[in-house]
Design a protein around this motif. Structure first.
Motif, short mmCIF file in Angstrom:
data_model
loop_
_atom_site.label_atom_id
_atom_site.label_comp_id
_atom_site.label_asym_id
_atom_site.label_seq_id
_atom_site.Cartn_x
_atom_site.Cartn_y
_atom_site.Cartn_z
N LEU A 224 53.74 11.53 -76.27
CA LEU A 224 54.32 10.20 -76.50
C LEU A 224 53.85 9.61 -77.82
O LEU A 224 54.63 9.03 -78.57
CB LEU A 224 53.97 9.28 -75.33
N VAL A 225 52.55 9.78 -78.10
CA VAL A 225 51.98 9.21 -79.32
C VAL A 225 52.55 9.89 -80.56
O VAL A 225 52.93 9.23 -81.54
CB VAL A 225 50.44 9.32 -79.29
N LEU A 226 52.65 11.22 -80.55
CA LEU A 226 53.18 11.94 -81.71
C LEU A 226 54.65 11.59 -81.93
O LEU A 226 55.11 11.48 -83.09
CB LEU A 226 53.02 13.44 -81.51
N ASP A 227 55.39 11.40 -80.86
CA ASP A 227 56.79 11.02 -81.00
C ASP A 227 56.91 9.63 -81.63
O ASP A 227 57.78 9.40 -82.49
CB ASP A 227 57.47 11.04 -79.62
N ALA A 228 56.03 8.72 -81.25
CA ALA A 228 56.06 7.37 -81.82
C ALA A 228 55.66 7.37 -83.29
O ALA A 228 56.17 6.56 -84.08
CB ALA A 228 55.14 6.45 -81.01
N LEU A 229 54.74 8.27 -83.68
CA LEU A 229 54.32 8.34 -85.08
C LEU A 229 55.44 8.82 -86.00
O LEU A 229 55.35 8.68 -87.23
CB LEU A 229 53.10 9.26 -85.22
N SER A 230 56.48 9.41 -85.41
CA SER A 230 57.62 9.88 -86.20
C SER A 230 58.70 8.82 -86.34
O SER A 230 59.77 9.09 -86.91
CB SER A 230 58.23 11.14 -85.54
N ARG A 231 58.43 7.63 -85.84
CA ARG A 231 59.42 6.56 -85.85
C ARG A 231 58.86 5.33 -86.57
O ARG A 231 57.66 5.27 -86.87
CB ARG A 231 59.81 6.18 -84.41
N PRO A 232 59.73 4.32 -86.84
CA PRO A 232 59.22 3.06 -87.39
C PRO A 232 58.22 2.43 -86.41
O PRO A 232 58.34 2.63 -85.19
CB PRO A 232 60.48 2.20 -87.53
N PRO A 233 57.20 1.72 -86.85
CA PRO A 233 56.92 1.29 -88.24
C PRO A 233 56.10 2.29 -89.06
O PRO A 233 55.66 1.95 -90.15
CB PRO A 233 56.13 0.02 -88.01
N PHE A 234 55.93 3.51 -88.54
CA PHE A 234 55.13 4.50 -89.26
C PHE A 234 55.96 5.32 -90.24
O PHE A 234 55.42 5.91 -91.17
CB PHE A 234 54.43 5.42 -88.28
N GLU A 235 57.22 5.42 -90.03
CA GLU A 235 58.13 6.16 -90.89
C GLU A 235 59.36 5.29 -91.19
O GLU A 235 59.76 4.48 -90.34
CB GLU A 235 58.56 7.46 -90.21
N PRO A 236 59.94 5.49 -92.38
CA PRO A 236 59.51 6.37 -93.47
C PRO A 236 58.27 5.84 -94.18
O PRO A 236 57.99 4.64 -94.16
CB PRO A 236 60.73 6.39 -94.40
N LEU A 237 57.52 6.73 -94.79
CA LEU A 237 56.25 6.35 -95.42
C LEU A 237 56.43 5.37 -96.56
O LEU A 237 55.56 4.52 -96.80
CB LEU A 237 55.53 7.62 -95.93
N ASP A 238 57.57 5.46 -97.26
CA ASP A 238 57.78 4.57 -98.41
C ASP A 238 57.85 3.11 -97.99
O ASP A 238 57.47 2.22 -98.75
CB ASP A 238 59.06 4.96 -99.15
N SER A 239 58.32 2.84 -96.78
CA SER A 239 58.45 1.46 -96.31
C SER A 239 57.34 1.02 -95.38
O SER A 239 57.28 -0.15 -94.98
CB SER A 239 59.81 1.28 -95.61
N ALA A 240 56.46 1.95 -94.97
CA ALA A 240 55.35 1.60 -94.07
C ALA A 240 54.28 0.83 -94.84
O ALA A 240 53.94 1.20 -95.97
CB ALA A 240 54.76 2.86 -93.45
N ASN A 241 53.75 -0.24 -94.23
CA ASN A 241 52.68 -0.99 -94.89
C ASN A 241 51.39 -0.21 -94.82
O ASN A 241 51.26 0.78 -94.10
CB ASN A 241 52.54 -2.39 -94.29
N ILE A 242 50.40 -0.66 -95.57
CA ILE A 242 49.15 0.08 -95.69
C ILE A 242 48.40 0.15 -94.36
O ILE A 242 47.71 1.14 -94.08
CB ILE A 242 48.24 -0.54 -96.79
N LYS A 243 48.57 -0.85 -93.51
CA LYS A 243 47.90 -0.83 -92.21
C LYS A 243 48.45 0.31 -91.35
O LYS A 243 47.67 1.12 -90.81
CB LYS A 243 48.08 -2.17 -91.49
N ASN A 244 49.77 0.38 -91.20
CA ASN A 244 50.36 1.42 -90.37
C ASN A 244 50.15 2.81 -90.97
O ASN A 244 49.97 3.79 -90.25
CB ASN A 244 51.85 1.15 -90.17
#
Length: 448
Positions: A224-244
């Motif tokens: 579940l965690v890996l699936d969530a890391l492939s979605r917003p707010p973690f992706e795409p990396l160009d739009s993710a803030n420094i915290k995420n």
């Protein structure tokens, strides 16, 4: 006579060879019950305080030199003794009594045994600073517990130690915590207290009275965690803030390396400790970092951050490529390059310490926050009792399930023996093969 003043030393001829302190003034003459024939004081065959009714009255306390007289009835079961450090000097005749207010009782004790400060400093380097802080805290509690009978570091009383452990057991301390207390007291007393037969029995009994409950069921779902890391707010990396971006990088590094927090904190991006290859990033521990276990095996193990689905050909592989830890680490380094102040991989992203290396406490908080955020984004309830250290058990258990050998697992997690993984970290992950035995038994209902 109104008074007697013995101002000079007497002749040593025919004496016992002991130093005779000068006598003070008193209103009466005090005679010693011992003969000055040269044989020295005769031992009382009846023991101290017994059978001495016919002896002359002894001098008052202020006239007698301060000498500790050992109790012949004492045994090694209650008092631990050692040989003198310097030949011809019995340092145990003056037991070192520690104070709860002492800033460094271990150094004071070691110097009192004749060791130089240079040697003491070297000996203390055998333990990490955090370990010394924990040991010092335990020692202060022990001194406070002893109250009016302060413990002697040079001659520890095993009864006091057992009473201290018993109080901890009654307060609900686990066996592992009691073992830490024994190690701390043994370090300050310079004795192998864990080898004492009564301490051994006490620790064994505590493990029976309060057995350790191993958590074999995972507290959170890695899929579940890996699936969530492939979605917003973690992706795409160009739009993710420094915290995420920090949360995603920290969690992926933790689960793909199975390393301790201290080792993750010590990862450096400075050459030659970091090498970027086409399919991986190889990290070497900085020689200045002191791991939990300082053996050559633990220092020599490299940390590898692999690529994942580097050249995706399908949409499914493209989503998997979003978990490529090599790609994410390089993106994190680039995003923090302009305000980075330390060579450590993970740095603070806000506050007055922005750009400085992150502490282990911060990294642990980021790991738990990353897991919580993933559950929230998936609309799931956040698991209770999340621990940052659980990433080691989760990653190694899933690696074994997917076919990794015990040798590979131990090398990645820097375990010298597979028993560490089997006894303390292996989780009971859901597996279809686990159902086969029970289903085959129930198939007895099916007619042949």
């Amino acid at each position: 006579m109104p008074s007697i003043l013995h101002s000079g030393g007497r002749s040593t001829e025919g004496s016992t060879g002991c130093f005779q302190p000068p006598m003070g003034r008193t209103s009466f003459l005090c005679l010693s019950p011992y003969s000055l024939s040269g044989k020295g004081p005769q031992k009382n065959p009846y023991g101290p305080g017994k059978g001495d009714t016919d002896l002359s009255k002894l001098a008052k306390e202020e006239l007698v030199s301060s000498v500790d007289i050992p109790d012949p009835a004492a045994t090694s079961d209650t008092t631990l003794t050692e040989r003198p450090v310097t030949p011809g000097t019995d340092s145990t005749s003056r037991p070192w009594t520690a104070s709860a207010n002492s800033l460094d009782p271990e150094s004071e004790f070691l110097t009192s045994r004749g060791l130089s400060m240079a040697v003491v400093t070297t000996l203390k380097a055998s333990r990490k600073k955090v370990t010394f802080a924990i040991y010092h805290k335990i020692w202060k509690k022990f001194v406070t517990f002893c109250g009016d009978n302060p413990p002697s570091q040079s001659n520890p009383n095993i009864l006091q130690i057992l009473d201290f452990l018993q109080k901890g057991l009654e307060q609900g301390l686990s066996t592992s915590t009691l073992k830490v207390q024994v190690s701390a007291l043994g370090a300050f007393c310079d004795r192998p207290l864990a080898e004492h037969r009564w301490v051994k029995r006490f620790i064994l009994a505590s493990s029976r009275i309060r057995p350790q409950i191993l958590r074999r069921v995972p507290t959170w779902d890695l899929k579940l965690v890996l699936d969530a890391l492939s979605r917003p707010p973690f992706e795409p990396l160009d739009s993710a803030n420094i915290k995420n971006l920090t949360l995603k990088t920290t969690l992926l590094v933790a689960v793909t390396t199975a390393r301790r927090l201290g080792e993750i904190q010590a990862i450096s991006i400075k050459e030659p400790y970091m090498r970027v290859l086409s399919d991986r990033i190889i990290l070497t521990l900085d020689p200045g970092f002191i791991p939990k276990v300082t053996s050559r095996f633990h220092r020599a193990q490299e940390i590898t951050l692999p690529s994942f689905c580097e050249n995706p050909s399908t949409s499914r592989e493209a989503s998997w490529h979003l978990l490529d830890v090599r790609r994410i680490v390089l993106a994190y380094i680039k995003a923090t390059e302009s305000w980075r102040l330390d060579n450590n991989l993970f740095i603070q992203f806000q506050g007055k310490n922005k750009g400085r290396k992150a502490s282990k406490t911060s990294i642990a908080r980021w790991l738990k926050l990353a897991i919580s955020t993933c559950y929230t984004q998936q609309g799931k309830e956040i698991p209770t009792d999340l621990k940052a250290h659980s990433t080691r058990a989760m990653s190694t258990s899933w690696a074994e399930k997917r076919g990794a050998s015990l040798e590979q697992i131990c090398k990645a997690a820097t375990w010298a023996s597979s028993s560490t993984f089997i006894k303390h970290y292996r989780l009971d992950l859901p597996c279809s093969q686990d159902l086969s035995f029970g289903r085959k038994v129930l198939q007895a209902v099916i007619p042949p």
